[in-house]
Design a protein around this motif. Structure first.
Motif, PDB file in Angstrom:
ATOM      1  N   ASN B 101       0.844  -1.188   0.000  1.00 59.06           N
ATOM      2  CA  ASN B 101       0.000   0.000   0.000  1.00 59.06           C
ATOM      3  C   ASN B 101       0.884   1.245   0.000  1.00 59.06           C
ATOM      4  O   ASN B 101       1.894   1.292   0.694  1.00 59.06           O
ATOM      5  N   THR B 121       5.540   4.944   8.061  1.00 54.94           N
ATOM      6  CA  THR B 121       4.149   5.215   7.696  1.00 54.94           C
ATOM      7  C   THR B 121       3.523   6.184   8.678  1.00 54.94           C
ATOM      8  O   THR B 121       3.961   6.302   9.820  1.00 54.94           O
ATOM      9  N   ARG B 123       0.383   5.782   9.288  1.00 58.06           N
ATOM     10  CA  ARG B 123      -0.746   4.997   9.779  1.00 58.06           C
ATOM     11  C   ARG B 123      -0.459   4.399  11.147  1.00 58.06           C
ATOM     12  O   ARG B 123       0.668   4.018  11.454  1.00 58.06           O
ATOM     13  N   ILE B 126      -1.279  -1.354  10.762  1.00 58.19           N
ATOM     14  CA  ILE B 126      -1.066  -1.962   9.451  1.00 58.19           C
ATOM     15  C   ILE B 126      -1.295  -3.468   9.530  1.00 58.19           C
ATOM     16  O   ILE B 126      -1.202  -4.073  10.589  1.00 58.19           O
ATOM     17  N   ASP B 330      -2.166  -4.370   3.867  1.00 62.37           N
ATOM     18  CA  ASP B 330      -1.282  -3.312   3.388  1.00 62.37           C
ATOM     19  C   ASP B 330       0.012  -3.807   2.760  1.00 62.37           C
ATOM     20  O   ASP B 330       0.706  -3.072   2.076  1.00 62.37           O
TER      21      ASP B 330
END
Lengths: 329, 543
Positions: B101, B121, B123, B126, B330
């Motif tokens: 991703n 990341t 995020r 994950i 991901d």
């Protein structure tokens, strides 16, 4: 012969069948070439390591002693240690059983909910567009392989429309039910159902098609019988006649097929389980075969066999309930 | 003396998965696809070649071993000699292809390791999806790449390796060989286990001994020829049974740090619970379904980006790609070359590829005729058109090889070229070998390596095209093939395709098991065996 006696007889037969399965599976191992310990030790392990392992596994005992030990262990639910990893086979199987049962039951429900009404309508509107539509659907369902249907469903429903999760069983029913009871949360139950939809449709399609055809032909056979004419002559509404009287008699062969299919689903959902990363018994069996993990293979086959037997007994009991003539064989 | 390496169970992991799993590591290198030397009479005419038109000339390696060589020079020479002896048909270095991703910044490693520490990341959460999950959380319970990827977020090896395979500090900060058969490891003093206990040298020594114990460990023979590890003045001292030149490389790949008292208290539970020193602590383990982690607050090193990470498994290739595209995961492993367009067309995802440490080759078992003939073995190398296989079957995701040791690995010989495709010369050599008319059967494991059966079919049909040899393919179950090939050499198939990953990035691991006494031996040559023996008796410094 009374119902209880009938059931007892069936149970006894079931136990004999399971014993047969256990025996065949046990001796199967000795028909395959290769030393079962070779999967367990490094290829360069010395003879003393192998011998110690054989001793630990009881493989140095005479065959009848091993067989007796295996049976007595099984009697208390001990399937032995997995040969691939250091775990109890019984716990490995138990961990996978719920997933398998959820999927098998869900796909059976899909089949019943769609197939029986469709079959009845088909029979009632014979040679009308609805009937042709149902026939076409059945043809599609019976001839579509699971590996294709599953992948197509993932691509269109999960990827393009992004409506359902692609794969995986992220939650057990027990977890979702616990959330419902403790927190009153329905959303967890929704998540649990969402992950089941695609695999259940994939697994249930063939089955739905089959039951639709069976219902249709069964209904057509029954519909011309004298008792139906009598119902109609009495002035019973057509719907009541069809759904109460005709369908009940049609259901008998359908229940047999349902039972057999449910048994098949428990062990035979390998492809669907692989596509949807569904951690069930079918996938576990394939993994065990690939690992030459004999104890796991034996345990899984025995559980699948036992599942078959139990379902068959249940079908017989249901049969006896629906058609009292069965008991009086 | 050559240690025999791989544990057979490593090989038996999940034959259904497309990629092989023998724990593997390696280094990104580009195999040169240069044309080979000594082109007999390869005028490219493959339609009606005539044996008489080509020279039945054996290929030779003319490298010299210098006076008082280093270990690396000996191994390079061994690779040169093995090109000349042609114990197997060298095919290609396999690639690893991942789907990622775009929210994740990550560069694939040749050793196929996935370290969440190396992912940048924004995020918080994950998900990483492989073909299979870890069958056990015991860090010495299963020697396979996919399992290490799952457990290495929580457990840490003693040393780690840079992307070129050289040992770098991790739990061990300093390592030296104090005498011929003794090494000393200095360990960090600020490491905490997930249960809050501090890590001691005794824990590290215990972990090495546990990894070396064949009763509980899958890597007992692989970790090295170790007599015993013990704690001495706060350091860990390894008493070796032999020189074991690759000991430090082995410590980057095999065994993980566990806490002695915790293992003793939790005996029997080790497969399901975790207490390591890594940046993530175990949140939930559902067998065959997922392994979920959250950040460990007291990690000794840098805090990684994601707050939590979940590992899942999707065995089927297509659905795994679909899950990435749908955003359900991901990072995925083992994207097939023909699925790459789907990944490229999808929004927000990309693919990453890197040469792996795995070599795919055809073993020619010299216990059987005609493979006891060097002419015949070389002929097979001339007969197979590796470049066309790489281009047409692997969509160029592969590099042609010339020797057992891959480019960039310790002991690789850069002066040896791959065999060119030269059917005329192959036929002439077959004639020369006296085995004209040989009928071969090429065994291939089904579904174990990327396009394995297709590659074997191509090789077999190219060999079959020779006027004087016929060849057909026998598709096998991986587990059955492996059980035969680790048995006596005389019970092993005469001709089979196999893949070999190299977790130590060292030439000895590439050649020793196959060319010296042990379960994997399929070739007997004194010169080669002597060279490997010689290399095993030269210390290799701290690498």
């Amino acid at each position: 012969m009374g119902f209880a006696k009938f059931l007892a007889k069936r149970c006894l037969q079931g136990i004999l069948v399971i014993w047969g399965v256990v025996t065949v599976v046990f001796f199967l191992r000795f028909l395959t070439p290769g030393d079962p310990t070779s999967a367990l030790v490094p290829p360069d392990a010395g003879q003393e390591v192998r011998d110690r392992l054989r001793e630990n596994l009881g493989l140095d005992e005479p065959l009848y002693v091993q067989y007796y030990d295996y049976l007595t262990d099984l009697a208390v639910g001990d399937f032995g240690q997995s040969m691939a990893i250091n775990r109890e086979v019984s716990s490995l199987i138990l961990a996978r059983l719920p997933a398998t049962i959820e999927l098998a039951v869900a796909s059976t429900i899909v089949a019943i909910v769609i197939a029986i009404p469709l079959g009845v309508i088909s029979a009632r509107r014979r040679h009308e567009p609805v009937d042709y539509g149902a026939t076409l659907f059945s043809l599609f369902g019976i001839s579509t392989p699971n590996f294709w249907l599953g992948v197509m469903l993932i691509i269109f429903v999960a990827v393009h429309v992004d409506f359902l999760p692609t794969t995986g069983r992220q939650m057990a029913l027990s977890t979702a039910a616990a959330a419902l009871v403790t927190e009153g949360s329905v959303s967890e139950l929704g998540r649990w159902a969402a992950q089941l939809v695609l695999p259940a449709i994939t697994l249930g399609t063939y089955f739905t098609a089959l039951i639709t055809r069976l219902t249709r032909s069964g209904m057509l056979e029954e519909i011309n019988k004298a008792y139906v004419k009598a119902c109609r002559a009495k002035g019973l509404p057509e719907t009541l006649t069809l759904y109460k009287h005709v369908l009940r008699n049609t259901l008998i062969p359908i229940i047999t097929v349902l039972g057999l299919q449910l048994g098949t689903l428990i062990g035979g959902a390998v492809i669907t389980e692989s596509i949807f990363a569904w951690p069930g018994l079918g996938r576990f069996l394939i993994t065990s075969i690939n690992n030459r993990d004999w104890t796991s293979i034996q345990g899984t086959i025995i559980v699948i066999g036992a599942g078959f037997v139990v379902i068959n007994i249940a079908v017989d009991a249901l049969y006896a309930y629906l058609d009292p003539r069965v008991v009086a064989d | 003396m050559s240690r025999d390496d791989v544990d057979r169970r490593t090989f038996l992991q999940y034959g259904g998965a497309a990629a092989a799993t023998a724990a593997s590591v390696g280094l990104a290198g580009c195999g040169d696809s240069g044309n080979g030397n000594g082109n007999g009479n390869g005028d490219g005419e493959t339609d009606t070649p005539t044996p008489s038109g080509a020279e039945a000339e054996l290929r030779e390696y003319d490298g010299e071993l210098p006076e008082d060589p280093t270990r690396e020079q000996v191994l390079q020479h061994a690779n040169g000699v093995s090109n000349e002896l042609a114990p197997w048909v060298f095919l290609h270095q396999q690639y690893s292809i991942y789907g990622v991703n775009n929210d994740l910044e990550w560069t694939a490693r040749a050793d196929e390791d996935i370290n969440v520490k190396e992912i940048s990341t924004q995020r918080d959460e994950i998900t990483i999806t492989q073909g299979q999950l870890a069958p056990t959380l015991d860090p010495v319970g299963d020697n396979s790449t996919s399992t290490y990827n799952v457990i290495d977020q929580g457990y840490e090896p003693f040393l780690y390796r840079d992307r070129d395979g050289r040992p770098i500090a991790l739990i061990v900060t300093d390592w030296e060989r104090t005498s011929e058969q003794e090494v000393r490891l200095t360990i960090r003093d600020d490491v905490t286990f997930h249960n809050g206990d501090g890590m001691t040298a005794e824990d590290v020594a215990y972990s090495i001994n546990r990894a070396n114990n064949p009763d509980v460990s899958d890597v007992a023979s692989t970790i090295g020829d170790i007599n015993e590890a013990s704690e001495v003045d706060g350091d860990v001292v390894l008493d070796l049974n032999s020189l074991e030149p690759a000991i430090f490389r082995n410590l980057t790949a095999f065994g993980r740090v566990v806490e002695k008292s915790w293992v003793n208290d939790n005996d029997g539970e080790i497969a399901d619970v975790m207490n390591g020193t890594g940046p993530y602590e175990l949140d939930e383990y559902v067998d065959d379904t997922r392994v979920a982690y959250t950040q460990f607050d007291d990690y000794w090193g840098e805090t990684p980006d994601p707050q939590s990470v979940t590992f899942t498994a999707i065995p089927e290739n297509g659905p795994r790609v679909d899950a990435l595209i749908a955003g359900d995961t991901d990072l995925i492993v083992n994207v097939r070359p023909n699925d790459i367009p789907d990944v490229q067309e999808a929004e927000g995802v990309r693919y990453e590829d890197t040469p792996s440490t795995r070599l795919i080759f055809l073993v020619m078992n010299d216990a059987f005729e005609p493979f006891d003939s060097q002419e015949f073995r070389q002929a097979m190398n001339f007969a197979v058109d590796v470049e066309s296989i790489i281009n047409n079957i692997l969509n160029e995701f592969g590099d042609q090889t010339s020797q057992p040791t891959l480019p960039g690995h310790n002991g690789h010989n850069p002066d040896v070229d791959p065999y060119p495709h030269d059917p005329a010369r192959a036929e002439a050599l077959v004639e020369e070998s006296g085995h004209a008319g040989a009928e071969l059967e090429l065994h291939v494991p089904r579904g174990r390596y990327l396009r394995d059966v297709d590659i074997a079919e191509a090789c077999a049909s190219q060999i079959d095209e020779l006027e004087n040899v016929s060849c057909e393919v026998n598709r096998r179950e991986f587990a059955n093939l492996v059980s035969e090939l680790v048995a006596e050499q005389s019970e092993s198939p005469a001709f089979f395709l196999i893949g070999w990953g190299n977790p130590t990035l060292d030439a000895n691991y590439a050649m020793g098991p196959w060319f010296t006494e042990g379960a994997f031996q399929h070739f007997n040559n004194q010169e080669l065996a002597d060279l490997l023996e010689q290399a095993n008796n030269i210390p290799s410094g701290s690498e």
